[in-house]
Design a protein around this motif. Structure first.
Motif, PDB file in Angstrom:
ATOM      1  N   GLU A 149      71.484 -27.043  52.719  1.00  0.00           N
ATOM      2  CA  GLU A 149      71.659 -26.184  51.541  1.00  0.00           C
ATOM      3  C   GLU A 149      73.063 -25.604  51.460  1.00  0.00           C
ATOM      4  O   GLU A 149      73.328 -24.689  50.684  1.00  0.00           O
ATOM      5  CB  GLU A 149      70.603 -25.078  51.465  1.00  0.00           C
ATOM      6  N   GLY A 150      73.968 -26.133  52.263  1.00  0.00           N
ATOM      7  CA  GLY A 150      75.348 -25.658  52.212  1.00  0.00           C
ATOM      8  C   GLY A 150      76.003 -25.951  50.876  1.00  0.00           C
ATOM      9  O   GLY A 150      76.855 -25.191  50.411  1.00  0.00           O
ATOM     10  N   CYS A 151      75.608 -27.059  50.247  1.00  0.00           N
ATOM     11  CA  CYS A 151      76.207 -27.397  48.949  1.00  0.00           C
ATOM     12  C   CYS A 151      75.734 -26.425  47.877  1.00  0.00           C
ATOM     13  O   CYS A 151      76.534 -25.967  47.051  1.00  0.00           O
ATOM     14  CB  CYS A 151      75.850 -28.833  48.575  1.00  0.00           C
ATOM     15  N   ALA A 152      74.465 -26.084  47.887  1.00  0.00           N
ATOM     16  CA  ALA A 152      73.959 -25.112  46.909  1.00  0.00           C
ATOM     17  C   ALA A 152      74.654 -23.768  47.118  1.00  0.00           C
ATOM     18  O   ALA A 152      75.035 -23.090  46.157  1.00  0.00           O
ATOM     19  CB  ALA A 152      72.441 -24.973  47.044  1.00  0.00           C
TER      20      ALA A 152
ATOM     21  N   GLY B 100      73.756 -38.616  53.545  1.00  0.00           N
ATOM     22  CA  GLY B 100      74.437 -37.687  54.450  1.00  0.00           C
ATOM     23  C   GLY B 100      74.070 -37.917  55.913  1.00  0.00           C
ATOM     24  O   GLY B 100      73.634 -38.998  56.313  1.00  0.00           O
ATOM     25  N   VAL B 101      74.231 -36.875  56.704  1.00  0.00           N
ATOM     26  CA  VAL B 101      73.927 -37.006  58.134  1.00  0.00           C
ATOM     27  C   VAL B 101      72.463 -37.362  58.359  1.00  0.00           C
ATOM     28  O   VAL B 101      72.106 -37.965  59.359  1.00  0.00           O
ATOM     29  CB  VAL B 101      74.284 -35.720  58.915  1.00  0.00           C
ATOM     30  N   ASN B 102      71.604 -37.015  57.385  1.00  0.00           N
ATOM     31  CA  ASN B 102      70.176 -37.365  57.513  1.00  0.00           C
ATOM     32  C   ASN B 102      69.972 -38.869  57.631  1.00  0.00           C
ATOM     33  O   ASN B 102      68.985 -39.339  58.173  1.00  0.00           O
ATOM     34  CB  ASN B 102      69.391 -36.898  56.284  1.00  0.00           C
ATOM     35  N   ARG B 103      70.914 -39.631  57.081  1.00  0.00           N
ATOM     36  CA  ARG B 103      70.751 -41.089  57.050  1.00  0.00           C
ATOM     37  C   ARG B 103      70.811 -41.686  58.456  1.00  0.00           C
ATOM     38  O   ARG B 103      70.326 -42.794  58.691  1.00  0.00           O
ATOM     39  CB  ARG B 103      71.836 -41.705  56.166  1.00  0.00           C
TER      40      ARG B 103
ATOM     41  N   CYS C  67      80.871 -32.691  52.153  1.00  0.00           N
ATOM     42  CA  CYS C  67      79.951 -31.980  53.062  1.00  0.00           C
ATOM     43  C   CYS C  67      80.670 -30.768  53.620  1.00  0.00           C
ATOM     44  O   CYS C  67      81.317 -30.857  54.640  1.00  0.00           O
ATOM     45  CB  CYS C  67      79.486 -32.910  54.183  1.00  0.00           C
ATOM     46  N   PRO C  68      80.583 -29.621  52.904  1.00  0.00           N
ATOM     47  CA  PRO C  68      79.871 -29.462  51.632  1.00  0.00           C
ATOM     48  C   PRO C  68      80.771 -29.843  50.451  1.00  0.00           C
ATOM     49  O   PRO C  68      81.933 -30.182  50.637  1.00  0.00           O
ATOM     50  CB  PRO C  68      79.590 -27.947  51.592  1.00  0.00           C
TER      51      PRO C  68
END
Ligand code: SF4
Ligand code: SF4
Ligand code: SF4
Length: 267
Positions: A22-25, A97-100, A141-142
């Protein structure tokens, strides 16, 4: 340059978080010196982090995070139906992102390892555009708040959207930063899309490619440089894989040159 326009002078905006930090939000609520003017230009109707309003009449949906659960697939489809414009915001939404990185593992085994007898519902990470059509992507990111402000201004005024076709190196050179390659380190700046103002090399780190590939990156030259400077293929592939922006899986096509050239490098 892409040309998109929203009809209202003061567009109704919804911000929706999926899998990410949620850093982007949070970036949207950043930069106090321009926050007032930014909020004057839009009407925030749905944004869990900053408002109790939860209306469903938004024109623009800003999406933070990747899609990693079946319920998120249904939720992003419903948001797509409502939104006139859907914007993927940040590396998680744009690339996974890193989730990938979890896609490289056996998810069942990893789930058991982490959560034991209480496994969580999960599935391979997808970017937003792998599930629904996306009108605009703002990577990072972000994300960079300056860039978000510019995009919203251009949308409201119907001006062509600014794009950064050139690589990070150009902005890095504008800052007079000493090149990380000359310090014996690797850096994805030559092939990564600019727009961030190259903070990582300036801060003492090589670029890790959070903004994804620049337009027409010269992979041949880049890999030749890495090889000449003694970096192994694995070191470079690890960097390319970090944010999911560079597709290096053998079965996918968008960046076949990466495979072709990376495979020539010695491990
Ligand atoms: S792109 Fe980075 S800052 Fe944005 S949600 Fe993902 S991990 Fe967080
Ligand atoms: S440090 Fe990285 S981004 Fe900066 S000039 Fe060197 S290769 Fe390019
Ligand atoms: S320098 Fe590279 S890793 Fe750092 S913010 Fe820019 S694109 Fe992302």
């Amino acid at each position: 340059m892409k040309h998109l326009k929203i009809e209202q002078n003061c567009p109704r905006i919804g911000v929706f978080d999926f899998t990410g930090c949620e850093g982007c939000a949070l970036q949207l609520a950043n930069k106090e010196e321009t926050l007032g003017a930014f909020l004057d230009a839009i009407e925030v109707v749905n944004f869990r982090e900053v408002s109790s309003a939860a209306r469903q009449d938004y024109d623009v949906a800003l999406i933070d995070g990747a899609i990693t659960r079946p319920d998120e697939v249904e939720r992003i489809k419903a948001i797509r139906e409502q939104a006139t414009l859907l914007v993927a915001m940040g590396s998680c939404a744009c690339f996974g992102g890193v989730n990938r990185q979890k896609n490289a593992y056996d998810l069942d085994a990893a789930n058991r390892e982490v959560y034991g007898d209480c496994p969580k519902e999960t599935m391979p990470t997808m970017s937003v555009k792998e599930v629904v059509p996306v009108d605009l992507e703002i990577p990072g990111c972000p994300v960079n708040k300056d860039e978000i402000e510019r995009v919203v201004q251009h949308l409201v005024w119907g001006l062509p959207l600014p794009s950064y076709a050139f690589p990070v190196c150009l902005q890095c050179k504008q800052r007079y930063t000493i090149c990380r390659f000359d310090m014996g380190e690797s850096c994805l700046g030559p092939i990564t899309r600019a727009g961030c103002n190259a903070p990582c090399p300036a801060g003492g780190l090589g670029c890790w490619g959070c903004r994804g590939p620049a337009e027409a990156p010269n992979y041949d030259e880049f890999f030749a440089l890495c090889k000449e400077r003694g970096f192994t293929r694995q070191e470079i592939v690890d960097r390319l894989s970090f944010f999911g922006g560079f597709d290096i899986s053998p079965s996918t096509d968008p960046w076949p040159d990466v495979n072709a050239v990376a495979n020539e490098m010695e491990v």
